[in-house]
Design a protein around this motif. Structure first.
Motif, PDB file in Angstrom:
ATOM      1  N   ASN A 253       0.835  -1.210   0.000  1.00 13.63           N
ATOM      2  CA  ASN A 253       0.000   0.000   0.000  1.00 13.63           C
ATOM      3  C   ASN A 253       0.867   1.256   0.000  1.00 13.63           C
ATOM      4  O   ASN A 253       1.988   1.261   0.531  1.00 13.63           O
ATOM      5  N   HIS A 254       0.300   2.322  -0.558  1.00 15.57           N
ATOM      6  CA  HIS A 254       0.996   3.603  -0.630  1.00 15.57           C
ATOM      7  C   HIS A 254       1.352   4.109   0.767  1.00 15.57           C
ATOM      8  O   HIS A 254       0.632   3.861   1.732  1.00 15.57           O
ATOM      9  N   ALA A 255       2.468   4.843   0.858  1.00 14.99           N
ATOM     10  CA  ALA A 255       2.957   5.370   2.144  1.00 14.99           C
ATOM     11  C   ALA A 255       1.895   6.183   2.882  1.00 14.99           C
ATOM     12  O   ALA A 255       1.836   6.159   4.114  1.00 14.99           O
ATOM     13  N   SER A 256       1.035   6.892   2.149  1.00 13.99           N
ATOM     14  CA  SER A 256       0.001   7.709   2.805  1.00 13.99           C
ATOM     15  C   SER A 256      -1.027   6.829   3.527  1.00 13.99           C
ATOM     16  O   SER A 256      -1.548   7.204   4.584  1.00 13.99           O
TER      17      SER A 256
ATOM     18  N   ILE B 138      -0.271   3.879   4.828  1.00 17.29           N
ATOM     19  CA  ILE B 138       0.467   3.368   5.991  1.00 17.29           C
ATOM     20  C   ILE B 138       0.458   4.420   7.108  1.00 17.29           C
ATOM     21  O   ILE B 138       0.202   4.107   8.273  1.00 17.29           O
ATOM     22  N   ASP B 139       0.693   5.692   6.741  1.00 22.94           N
ATOM     23  CA  ASP B 139       0.637   6.771   7.737  1.00 22.94           C
ATOM     24  C   ASP B 139      -0.754   6.880   8.350  1.00 22.94           C
ATOM     25  O   ASP B 139      -0.907   7.069   9.565  1.00 22.94           O
ATOM     26  N   GLY B 140      -1.804   6.759   7.518  1.00 23.11           N
ATOM     27  CA  GLY B 140      -3.181   6.823   8.017  1.00 23.11           C
ATOM     28  C   GLY B 140      -3.469   5.705   8.999  1.00 23.11           C
ATOM     29  O   GLY B 140      -4.109   5.925  10.040  1.00 23.11           O
ATOM     30  N   CYS B 141      -2.984   4.499   8.691  1.00 21.11           N
ATOM     31  CA  CYS B 141      -3.164   3.364   9.606  1.00 21.11           C
ATOM     32  C   CYS B 141      -2.506   3.651  10.952  1.00 21.11           C
ATOM     33  O   CYS B 141      -3.094   3.417  12.019  1.00 21.11           O
ATOM     34  N   ARG B 142      -1.291   4.185  10.909  1.00 22.42           N
ATOM     35  CA  ARG B 142      -0.565   4.478  12.162  1.00 22.42           C
ATOM     36  C   ARG B 142      -1.279   5.554  12.978  1.00 22.42           C
ATOM     37  O   ARG B 142      -1.420   5.434  14.198  1.00 22.42           O
ATOM     38  N   LEU B 143      -1.739   6.610  12.294  1.00 21.76           N
ATOM     39  CA  LEU B 143      -2.406   7.709  12.996  1.00 21.76           C
ATOM     40  C   LEU B 143      -3.730   7.278  13.618  1.00 21.76           C
ATOM     41  O   LEU B 143      -4.177   7.851  14.605  1.00 21.76           O
ATOM     42  N   SER B 144      -4.363   6.263  13.035  1.00 23.51           N
ATOM     43  CA  SER B 144      -5.670   5.815  13.537  1.00 23.51           C
ATOM     44  C   SER B 144      -5.552   5.115  14.890  1.00 23.51           C
ATOM     45  O   SER B 144      -6.516   4.974  15.608  1.00 23.51           O
ATOM     46  N   ARG B 145      -4.347   4.640  15.234  1.00 22.04           N
ATOM     47  CA  ARG B 145      -4.053   3.899  16.476  1.00 22.04           C
ATOM     48  C   ARG B 145      -4.726   2.532  16.523  1.00 22.04           C
ATOM     49  O   ARG B 145      -4.734   1.872  17.555  1.00 22.04           O
ATOM     50  N   ALA B 146      -5.281   2.080  15.378  1.00 24.02           N
ATOM     51  CA  ALA B 146      -5.802   0.715  15.299  1.00 24.02           C
ATOM     52  C   ALA B 146      -4.628  -0.262  15.222  1.00 24.02           C
ATOM     53  O   ALA B 146      -3.511   0.130  14.893  1.00 24.02           O
ATOM     54  N   GLU B 147      -4.907  -1.544  15.545  1.00 20.20           N
ATOM     55  CA  GLU B 147      -3.898  -2.592  15.339  1.00 20.20           C
ATOM     56  C   GLU B 147      -3.740  -2.817  13.836  1.00 20.20           C
ATOM     57  O   GLU B 147      -4.740  -2.988  13.124  1.00 20.20           O
ATOM     58  N   ILE B 148      -2.507  -2.826  13.352  1.00 21.64           N
ATOM     59  CA  ILE B 148      -2.260  -2.962  11.908  1.00 21.64           C
ATOM     60  C   ILE B 148      -1.867  -4.403  11.597  1.00 21.64           C
ATOM     61  O   ILE B 148      -0.942  -4.950  12.204  1.00 21.64           O
ATOM     62  N   ARG B 149      -2.615  -5.017  10.682  1.00 16.04           N
ATOM     63  CA  ARG B 149      -2.286  -6.362  10.210  1.00 16.04           C
ATOM     64  C   ARG B 149      -1.895  -6.250   8.733  1.00 16.04           C
ATOM     65  O   ARG B 149      -2.712  -5.812   7.920  1.00 16.04           O
ATOM     66  N   ILE B 150      -0.675  -6.621   8.414  1.00 17.84           N
ATOM     67  CA  ILE B 150      -0.186  -6.533   7.034  1.00 17.84           C
ATOM     68  C   ILE B 150      -0.412  -7.881   6.351  1.00 17.84           C
ATOM     69  O   ILE B 150       0.019  -8.909   6.885  1.00 17.84           O
ATOM     70  N   TYR B 151      -1.104  -7.888   5.210  1.00 19.80           N
ATOM     71  CA  TYR B 151      -1.234  -9.151   4.470  1.00 19.80           C
ATOM     72  C   TYR B 151      -0.377  -9.109   3.209  1.00 19.80           C
ATOM     73  O   TYR B 151      -0.071  -8.039   2.683  1.00 19.80           O
TER      74      TYR B 151
ATOM     75  N   LEU C  51     -11.280  -3.192   9.222  1.00 20.98           N
ATOM     76  CA  LEU C  51     -11.290  -2.468   7.957  1.00 20.98           C
ATOM     77  C   LEU C  51     -10.164  -3.000   7.070  1.00 20.98           C
ATOM     78  O   LEU C  51      -9.024  -3.124   7.521  1.00 20.98           O
ATOM     79  N   ILE C  52     -10.500  -3.344   5.824  1.00 22.42           N
ATOM     80  CA  ILE C  52      -9.508  -3.766   4.832  1.00 22.42           C
ATOM     81  C   ILE C  52      -9.173  -2.548   3.977  1.00 22.42           C
ATOM     82  O   ILE C  52     -10.087  -1.900   3.453  1.00 22.42           O
ATOM     83  N   VAL C  53      -7.895  -2.244   3.831  1.00 18.80           N
ATOM     84  CA  VAL C  53      -7.519  -1.084   3.012  1.00 18.80           C
ATOM     85  C   VAL C  53      -6.505  -1.508   1.952  1.00 18.80           C
ATOM     86  O   VAL C  53      -5.569  -2.253   2.232  1.00 18.80           O
ATOM     87  N   THR C  54      -6.748  -1.053   0.704  1.00 23.82           N
ATOM     88  CA  THR C  54      -5.850  -1.403  -0.399  1.00 23.82           C
ATOM     89  C   THR C  54      -5.877  -0.332  -1.479  1.00 23.82           C
ATOM     90  O   THR C  54      -6.892   0.338  -1.679  1.00 23.82           O
ATOM     91  N   ASP C  55      -4.753  -0.155  -2.140  1.00 26.10           N
ATOM     92  CA  ASP C  55      -4.761   0.540  -3.430  1.00 26.10           C
ATOM     93  C   ASP C  55      -5.559  -0.329  -4.396  1.00 26.10           C
ATOM     94  O   ASP C  55      -5.559  -1.558  -4.254  1.00 26.10           O
ATOM     95  N   SER C  56      -6.223   0.260  -5.374  1.00 27.84           N
ATOM     96  CA  SER C  56      -6.856  -0.575  -6.404  1.00 27.84           C
ATOM     97  C   SER C  56      -5.850  -0.851  -7.513  1.00 27.84           C
ATOM     98  O   SER C  56      -5.606  -1.993  -7.883  1.00 27.84           O
ATOM     99  N   VAL C  57      -5.214   0.193  -8.044  1.00 24.47           N
ATOM    100  CA  VAL C  57      -4.072   0.031  -8.945  1.00 24.47           C
ATOM    101  C   VAL C  57      -2.845   0.489  -8.156  1.00 24.47           C
ATOM    102  O   VAL C  57      -2.822   1.612  -7.649  1.00 24.47           O
ATOM    103  N   PHE C  58      -1.862  -0.398  -8.018  1.00 25.08           N
ATOM    104  CA  PHE C  58      -0.679  -0.073  -7.211  1.00 25.08           C
ATOM    105  C   PHE C  58       0.268   0.798  -8.021  1.00 25.08           C
ATOM    106  O   PHE C  58       0.596   0.484  -9.166  1.00 25.08           O
ATOM    107  N   SER C  59       0.713   1.893  -7.393  1.00 27.90           N
ATOM    108  CA  SER C  59       1.374   2.960  -8.146  1.00 27.90           C
ATOM    109  C   SER C  59       2.734   2.551  -8.706  1.00 27.90           C
ATOM    110  O   SER C  59       3.154   3.059  -9.743  1.00 27.90           O
TER     111      SER C  59
END
Length: 225
Positions: free
Chosen positions: A133-136, A138-151, A172-180
Motif C-alpha cells: 500500500n501507498h505510504a500515505s 500506511i501513515d493513516g493506519c498508524r495515525l488511527s491507532r488501530a492494530e495494523i495487520r499486514i497481508y 477495515l480492509i484497506v488497499t490501493d486498487s491500482v498499485f502505483s
C-alpha cells in the motif's frame, strides 16, 4: 557535544555515500508527456499525470475562471468558513460520477488517506493493509491507532487467514486498487466477498485507477461491478 549543523552535515554526507541523497529537478513550462529540464525537452515517465489533464486547455480555462470568480483561497477550513459553493458543486458531481450518496474533497490524496483512516478507526480496531500500500495509507493506519495487520501483496488467502483470527469490534480492509509502482490490480471481488463473510469495512484508494478503469472512468471498483 557536536553542533547541530555538524550532525546534519554528517547525515547528508552519509546519504550521499549511499547514493540516497535526493536532488530536485527544476521543470519549466506545463506538466505533460514531455517536460523541459535544464533547457532541454525530455520524456517524463514518472508523473501521475497519466491522462495529460494537468495541461488540458479546458481545465486551465476553468481554473482561471474559478480564480476570477472566487479568488485564490478558501480563507479557512471547510468547517469554519472555507466550504465554498465551488467545492459543494464539485462534491455533488463526484458523488454522482462515483454512484454514491455523497463525496468529501480533501486538499490532496495524502490528506484524504490520513483523514479517512483516522476518522473511521480507533484504538482496539484492526486494519488489514496490503504490504505494498501507498505510504500515505500506511501513515493513516498508524495515525488511527488501530492494530495494523499486514497481508501479503494481492494475497486474498493470507487476508482471509488474518480476518478469521480477528477478534476486533471493527475491522477495515484497506488497499490501493491500482498499485502505483507496479501497476498491478487488487483482487477486489475476493476482498468484497471476504469483507461480507467476516463483517469488515473496505477502503479503496483509486488514485491511479480513476479516469483509466471503468466505463465512466470511475475506477477499478466500477470496472469490477
Amino acid at each position: 557535544g557536536m553542533p547541530a549543523e555538524q550532525h546534519l552535515a554528517n547525515e547528508l554526507d552519509e546519504l550521499a555515500a549511499r547514493h540516497l541523497r535526493r536532488v530536485r529537478r527544476t521543470i519549466g513550462g506545463v506538466q505533460g508527456p514531455t517536460v523541459r529540464v535544464d533547457g532541454r525537452d525530455v520524456l517524463c515517465l514518472c508523473s501521475n499525470n497519466y491522462l495529460g489533464l494537468a495541461g488540458d486547455p479546458r481545465l486551465r480555462d476553468a481554473a482561471t475562471a474559478a480564480i476570477a470568480e472566487a479568488g485564490i483561497g478558501a480563507g479557512a477550513s471547510p468547517l469554519i468558513s472555507g466550504h465554498m459553493d465551488a467545492h459543494e458543486r464539485l462534491e455533488r458531481a463526484i458523488a454522482e460520477w462515483q454512484g454514491c450518496e455523497a463525496a468529501l474533497v480533501f486538499g490532496s490524496g495524502y490528506h484524504a488517506n490520513i483523514g479517512v483512516l483516522a476518522a473511521l478507526l480507533r484504538a482496539g480496531d484492526e486494519v488489514f493493509s496490503d504490504e505494498l500500500n501507498h505510504a500515505s495509507l500506511i501513515d493513516g493506519c498508524r495515525l488511527s491507532r488501530a492494530e495494523i495487520r499486514i497481508y501479503r501483496h494481492l494475497d486474498a488467502n493470507d487476508l482471509e487467514r488474518q480476518l478469521a483470527a480477528s477478534r476486533a469490534r471493527r475491522r477495515l480492509i484497506v488497499t490501493d486498487s491500482v498499485f502505483s509502482m507496479d501497476g498491478d490490480l487488487a483482487p477486489l471481488a475476493d476482498i468484497v466477498s471476504l469483507a461480507e463473510r467476516y463483517d469488515a469495512w473496505i477502503m479503496i484508494d483509486e488514485a491511479h485507477a480513476v479516469g483509466v478503469f471503468g466505463e465512466g472512468g470511475a475506477g477499478l471498483a466500477e470496472d469490477a461491478g
